[in-house]
Design a protein around this motif. Structure first.
Motif, short mmCIF file in Angstrom:
data_model
loop_
_atom_site.label_atom_id
_atom_site.label_comp_id
_atom_site.label_asym_id
_atom_site.label_seq_id
_atom_site.Cartn_x
_atom_site.Cartn_y
_atom_site.Cartn_z
N ILE A 190 0.82 -1.20 0.00
CA ILE A 190 0.00 0.00 0.00
C ILE A 190 0.86 1.26 0.00
O ILE A 190 0.49 2.28 -0.57
CB ILE A 190 -0.98 -0.01 1.19
CG1 ILE A 190 -2.12 0.97 0.96
CG2 ILE A 190 -0.28 0.33 2.48
CD1 ILE A 190 -3.05 0.57 -0.15
N SER A 191 2.04 1.21 0.63
CA SER A 191 2.92 2.37 0.60
C SER A 191 3.51 2.56 -0.78
O SER A 191 3.69 3.68 -1.25
CB SER A 191 4.04 2.22 1.64
OG SER A 191 4.84 1.09 1.36
N PHE A 222 -6.15 2.32 1.14
CA PHE A 222 -5.51 2.03 2.42
C PHE A 222 -6.51 1.44 3.41
O PHE A 222 -6.26 0.41 4.04
CB PHE A 222 -4.93 3.35 2.95
CG PHE A 222 -4.14 3.22 4.23
CD1 PHE A 222 -3.05 2.37 4.32
CD2 PHE A 222 -4.47 3.99 5.33
CE1 PHE A 222 -2.32 2.28 5.48
CE2 PHE A 222 -3.74 3.91 6.51
CZ PHE A 222 -2.66 3.05 6.57
N SER A 261 -0.72 6.73 8.13
CA SER A 261 -0.78 7.61 6.97
C SER A 261 -0.01 8.91 7.18
O SER A 261 0.42 9.55 6.21
CB SER A 261 -2.25 7.94 6.64
OG SER A 261 -2.88 8.58 7.73
#
Length: 609
Positions: free
Chosen positions: A348-349, A399, A437
């Motif tokens: 996801i990053s 996310f 986040s």
């Protein structure tokens, strides 16, 4: 002899109380008893446990009549408390083994409550005796829970309160910190208690209090005289490893400089509860998730120094160690689940970087280059901000979706995991997971404009993603000015409440505090450290001002509105001068500070003549 009747009465009271104190004090001793041909070491008090309740109640009645005799009251209270603390529940009637006196157990709480009513707020170290509060904690653990609950209730009631400052300035709270320092066992119990409360409630204020107590206890150890502890007592304080008896090596890493090598050590041998008390590492790992994905970045290059670097135990890039560390904090119930979550975090990053490059069609601006010149707006920023809002929103949705699917997978994997998820793990999601986040603002900040920053901060504070103005108003044309978009995004959210505004303001204050703490070890020069703080402040500043303006518009007129206003004013003034004033001349900020200042001055009670 020219003595007045009041003087005679006062003298009689003084010597009667001193006699009682002397008798009580002499009953506590360490002695050797001889029974037959054997010697027995007797440590404690001569008054048996079953008789202590009556003694405490009698002394409580005397204390109630000693109003105005502060020193006498303290001496009597300490003497009777020490007798109760030294009383034994065992009897040595003969040579036989000690016999437990079951009848003496229980029934202490009402008597202790009567004594606790006369408890002084301040702490003293006369004759280097243990503080009264500490003795009461040993006698009744519920008193410790009561003391912690008081601090926690105040922190919840005043969410903008700077608890670290209050714990030092408020006499009663400072005495609690000193008592925790004097008793490592009680400190360990306190951390365990707060950790259990956090798992049961998921409240950010509980986690924050646990973090602050840990940092302050370590601070007292390092500079006891600054906390009002004499040099003689300070020299006798335990070393820091006494407060973390099973994690001495890990403590050295957590309390040291941020580095990739240190993070590797934490991943190799991590301790859940203690690691959560050091938020710098959590945010450092979150920033490392994103900064290493860029072509050039300052965070990754600056964090690879320090002695811990030579003792790396984790094989793989630093971003993988960061993902593993965060996964362990979020879900310590099983290694397989940690592997899954770490993999999700890595993917996801990386997806954010792909989205950003797809949108911008060009290489990113060098973060390191920006740090050399404290200049926060340029042509490249304008191009990046144009796409930042939609990119961040899409990424936040992905996310949250990935994490929801991950949680559902754990719940469905086994019934035992389901109970764990519903009680503690799912609640941690609300506090810790969404703050991952914010790592974008630490390690990836040159890609995020004010619009995207607002989305990230609002999501981290509330768990919701702000709707775009175009989605709610299809006929609304795209605006070029950031301020127009920001005003639309707030006014279009009808359900925006005082609670959300408060949560947003608290988050920015706490995040900048952590950033300031991190900067001292992340950067070798003070100039770079200040620029790093200023960058975060610049990105988050206008979001903070809007939250403050909303609180002012709502008049903060609920219970304890005056206290909240004072706390907000104090935090806002402090925030403005952290690093340097990056919003100098920004009228909305100055107007908000002036409005709060007037409100505080008007609500301040007049001085008594």
């Amino acid at each position: 002899m020219c003595f007045t009747a009041p003087q005679v009465f006062e003298s009689s009271i003084e010597y009667l109380v001193k006699t009682i104190v002397t008798v009580l004090s002499s009953s506590v001793k360490c002695d050797v008893m001889r029974l037959g041909g054997e010697e027995i070491l007797q440590v404690g008090g001569l008054i048996p446990s079953r008789d202590c309740v009556g003694v405490m109640e009698a002394c409580a009645d005397i204390l109630g009549k000693l109003y105005g005799h502060g020193k006498l009251s303290c001496s009597l209270l300490y003497a009777v408390t020490r007798v109760a603390f030294s009383a034994s529940c065992f009897q040595h009637a003969s040579r036989s083994a000690p016999v437990l006196d079951v009848m003496s157990i229980g029934g202490w709480s009402p008597a202790l409550s009567k004594l606790f009513f006369h408890f002084p707020k301040e702490i003293c170290f006369e004759n280097q005796e243990k503080p009264l509060r500490l003795l009461f904690w040993y006698l009744d653990p519920l008193i410790l829970k009561h003391d912690l609950s008081q601090i926690l209730q105040e922190a919840i009631k005043r969410p903008l309160l700077c608890v670290n400052m209050e714990l030092y300035e408020k006499v009663e709270w400072r005495s609690m910190i000193i008592c925790l320092v004097l008793s490592p066992a009680m400190f360990i119990e306190t951390r365990a208690l707060l950790h259990n409360w956090f798992l049961a409630t998921g409240m950010a204020s509980v986690l924050q209090l646990q973090i602050q107590l840990t940092s302050l206890v370590l601070d007292v150890i390092s500079r006891p005289m600054w906390w009002g502890i004499s040099a003689e007592v300070g020299l006798k304080l335990p070393f820091s490893h006494a407060y973390f008896p099973y994690n001495q090596k890990i403590l050295r890493v957590l309390a040291g400089a941020l580095s990739c090598g240190g993070l590797s050590q934490l991943v190799h041998s991590i301790s859940k509860a203690m690691a959560m008390n050091f938020p710098d590492w959590f945010y450092f790992a979150s920033g490392l998730l994103f900064s290493e994905k860029t072509a050039q970045n300052s965070l990754h290059s600056n964090c690879t120094f320090g002695a811990a670097e030579t003792e790396s135990h984790f094989e793989g890039p630093p971003c993988s160690a960061a993902a593993r560390y965060i996964a362990w904090i979020l879900n310590p119930i099983g290694e397989s689940h940690q592997d899954l979550l770490a993999d999700c975090l890595n993917k996801i990053s990386g997806s954010l970087v792909l989205k950003q490059f797809d949108k911008n069609k060009k290489a990113p601006v060098s973060y390191k280059k920006k740090l050399k010149k404290p200049k926060f707006h340029n042509e490249d920023d304008t191009a990046l901000e144009e796409y930042g809002c939609q990119t961040i929103r899409l990424w936040l949705e992905e996310f949250q979706d990935v994490y929801n699917r991950y949680c559902n997978g754990i719940v469905n994997s086994s019934a035992s995991c389901k109970s764990r998820t519903s009680s503690g793990f799912a609640l941690q999601q609300n506090v810790l997971f969404r703050r991952i986040s914010l790592g974008i603002l630490i390690g990836y900040s040159n890609y995020v404009g004010e619009e995207g920053c607002e989305l990230l901060l609002h999501y981290a504070a509330t768990g919701t993603i702000l709707d775009s103005p175009d989605a709610q108003n299809p006929g609304l044309k795209h605006r070029n000015r950031d301020s127009d978009w920001q005003e639309d995004s707030i006014t279009s959210n009808k359900n925006f409440s005082r609670k959300e505004a408060m949560a947003g303001a608290c988050l920015v204050f706490d995040f900048v505090d952590v950033t300031e703490s991190m900067s001292s070890t992340l950067f070798e020069s003070e100039e770079c450290a200040v620029d790093f703080i200023c960058r975060v402040k610049l990105r988050a500043g206008k979001y903070l001002v809007k939250r403050v303006k909303q609180l002012i518009q709502l008049k903060i007129d609920e219970d304890d509105g005056d206290l909240v206003s004072r706390d907000l004013y104090s935090r806002l003034v402090r925030w403005k001068h952290q690093g340097q004033d990056v919003l100098q001349g920004y009228k909305d900020l100055d107007d908000a500070i002036d409005a709060l200042k007037r409100f505080v001055e008007e609500s301040r009670p007049p001085l008594e003549v």
